[in-house]
Scaffold this motif. Structure first.
Motif, mmCIF file in Angstrom:
data_model
loop_
_atom_site.group_PDB
_atom_site.id
_atom_site.type_symbol
_atom_site.label_atom_id
_atom_site.label_comp_id
_atom_site.label_asym_id
_atom_site.label_seq_id
_atom_site.Cartn_x
_atom_site.Cartn_y
_atom_site.Cartn_z
ATOM 1 N N MET A 199 0.832 -1.202 0.000
ATOM 2 C CA MET A 199 0.000 0.000 0.000
ATOM 3 C C MET A 199 0.869 1.255 0.000
ATOM 4 O O MET A 199 0.553 2.249 -0.679
ATOM 5 N N ALA A 200 1.968 1.219 0.754
ATOM 6 C CA ALA A 200 2.890 2.353 0.761
ATOM 7 C C ALA A 200 3.508 2.560 -0.620
ATOM 8 O O ALA A 200 3.674 3.697 -1.079
ATOM 9 N N VAL A 201 3.847 1.462 -1.281
ATOM 10 C CA VAL A 201 4.382 1.560 -2.646
ATOM 11 C C VAL A 201 3.354 2.204 -3.567
ATOM 12 O O VAL A 201 3.691 3.042 -4.417
ATOM 13 N N MET A 202 2.100 1.845 -3.396
ATOM 14 C CA MET A 202 1.039 2.448 -4.209
ATOM 15 C C MET A 202 0.968 3.956 -3.985
ATOM 16 O O MET A 202 0.864 4.742 -4.940
ATOM 17 N N GLY A 203 1.035 4.365 -2.706
ATOM 18 C CA GLY A 203 0.975 5.793 -2.412
ATOM 19 C C GLY A 203 2.154 6.563 -2.965
ATOM 20 O O GLY A 203 2.022 7.733 -3.360
ATOM 21 N N ILE A 204 3.328 5.933 -3.010
ATOM 22 C CA ILE A 204 4.526 6.599 -3.524
ATOM 23 C C ILE A 204 4.601 6.512 -5.050
ATOM 24 O O ILE A 204 5.145 7.407 -5.711
ATOM 25 N N LEU A 205 4.038 5.455 -5.616
ATOM 26 C CA LEU A 205 4.155 5.218 -7.056
ATOM 27 C C LEU A 205 3.314 6.191 -7.881
ATOM 28 O O LEU A 205 3.794 6.743 -8.883
ATOM 29 N N PHE A 206 2.083 6.441 -7.473
ATOM 30 C CA PHE A 206 1.175 7.232 -8.302
ATOM 31 C C PHE A 206 1.635 8.674 -8.517
ATOM 32 O O PHE A 206 1.534 9.188 -9.636
#
Length: 433
Positions: A199-206
């Motif tokens: 989920m953290a990767v998702m928040g940083i990726l977008f």
């Protein structure tokens, strides 16, 4: 009647001296007992006075002298002296790193001592929180000075260090010590942490994808707004995770039955606090203040150290700073792995990574928002890809709930690849060349 009365008077007259002597003896006895009690009181006061001074001395010896790593403590004051006397940023940075290393390790020790009085679950949370205190302090100082890329890269490096280097060393040493069996851990808790990391990767990726695809509605503003919104969502998710861990599903984070049985005999002997509750709180306060002071000199010397050492700022921020900040986690994770307590090892390594990604990074974005700094979740494409691949690799390593030295070796080798990549990486946004 006369003789009888005289006899009575004589008897009474004869008894008077006898009663007087008894009274005198009683008075003397009372005086002796009083003086004896007074001597006991003086001895008690003297003993209490000595104990009052011996307790702090024992605490100082336990925290500041007993551990061998405390030999590095003088490098902290030496770094401050070099800053004012010579101004050589390379040496100031190097000595500041050496000075902060034992402080970070001692903060981990004090937190572990405090955990004895708070229980295992709250203790694990305290361990992760104060274990990340060094990174948070450095990040706040860097953010205050407008060094946003240093904040992003140091926090990213802390996640990478915990997931690859710390966990890898723990798996490797634990596998070597217990090479005759397969070490196991609570797979359910590991899956929950892996989900939070994704989920953290998702928040940083977008935000990074939005920036590099040039699909923002308002160029430069939509990316920052999305980062702040995502940070608030991530903080809510982390708060929900804490409630889930501490209140709702406490049994999910209990050690597995097999490990509990294997360590039942040793737990009573090992889990004995060396300092008191208030001593642990006091030492945490003192160490946090000292780390804060040294962090200021460390952050100020980063750019100068990069120039004098001919080393990219990205490498310093992603590799060198997190290794120092994770000294406490590194030592604790290896120690627990060697004792075949992998659930605690995962709580230290993966739990710390989860806290940084889901709490510290969003917290810095919100703090930067209030400070008027444009801190966002756009960690640039190279850093975001590195984080994404790292989370995937570690998630695959944890999915079967077992550990061995080969898994640890692979994680360490992966970290070496990451370190080499950042050594040759040019961060254009930071002005590296």
């Amino acid at each position: 009647m006369g003789p009888i009365e005289e006899k009575i008077d004589l008897e009474s007259d004869e008894e008077i001296p006898l009663n007087s002597s008894q009274t005198t003896d009683k008075v003397r006895t009372f005086d002796f007992e009083t003086s004896h009690i007074g001597q006991h009181a003086n001895i008690s006061k003297s003993w209490a006075f000595k104990r009052m001074w011996n307790r702090p001395l024992c605490s100082i010896h336990t925290v500041l002298i007993k551990a061998k790593i405390n030999m590095l403590l003088p490098f902290g004051p030496l770094a401050i002296l070099l800053h004012y006397l010579t101004g050589k940023h390379g040496w100031v940075f190097f000595f500041s790193l050496l000075g902060i290393t034992p402080l970070a390790e001692r903060m981990g020790y004090a937190t572990e001592q405090l955990a004895f009085y708070t229980g295992p679950t709250v203790g694990g949370l305290l361990n992760a929180t104060f274990g990340n205190a060094t990174e948070m302090i450095i990040s706040i100082y860097a953010l205050k000075n407008g060094m946003i890329r240093v904040v992003q890269q140091s926090l990213l490096g802390s996640i990478l260090s915990n997931m690859l280097l710390v966990l890898g060393c723990a798996f490797f040493t634990g596998g070597i010590v217990h090479h005759q069996k397969v070490q196991v851990f609570n797979k359910a808790a590991a899956v929950v942490n892996s989900g939070l990391l994704l989920m953290a990767v998702m928040g940083i990726l977008f935000p990074a994808v939005l920036h590099f695809t040039h699909t923002e509605v308002h160029f430069g503003k939509s990316e920052l707004a999305l980062s702040r919104f995502s940070s608030c969502i991530m903080l809510v998710a982390y708060a929900s995770y804490l409630f889930f861990q501490l209140k709702s599903q406490q049994t999910l984070y209990n050690p597995i039955a097999e490990e509990r049985d294997n360590n039942a005999e040793d737990s009573d002997e090992e889990e004995v606090p060396e300092i008191t509750h208030w001593e642990a709180v006091g030492w945490l306060t003192i160490l946090t203040v000292w780390v804060s002071i040294l962090s200021g000199y460390l952050v100020d010397a980063i750019q100068g150290a990069s120039d004098s050492l001919n080393m990219p700022v990205a490498f310093i921020s992603v590799i060198l700073l997190p290794i120092v900040g994770n000294a406490a986690e590194h030592a604790s994770a290896i120690m627990f792995a060697m004792k075949d307590k992998l659930d605690i090892t995962l709580g230290v390594a993966i739990g710390s990574s989860t806290q940084i990604s889901m709490f510290v990074i969003p917290f810095c974005v919100v703090v930067g928002w209030f400070m008027g700094k444009g801190m966002d979740l756009n960690f640039q494409l190279f850093e975001t890809a590195t984080l994404f691949i790292t989370v995937l690799v570690v998630a695959f390593m944890l999915q079967d709930g077992t550990s061995n030295y080969f898994k640890g070796l692979m994680l360490i080798l992966c970290y070496l690849i990451v370190a080499a990549s950042f050594f040759v990486h040019v961060d254009i946004s930071n002005g590296d060349s």
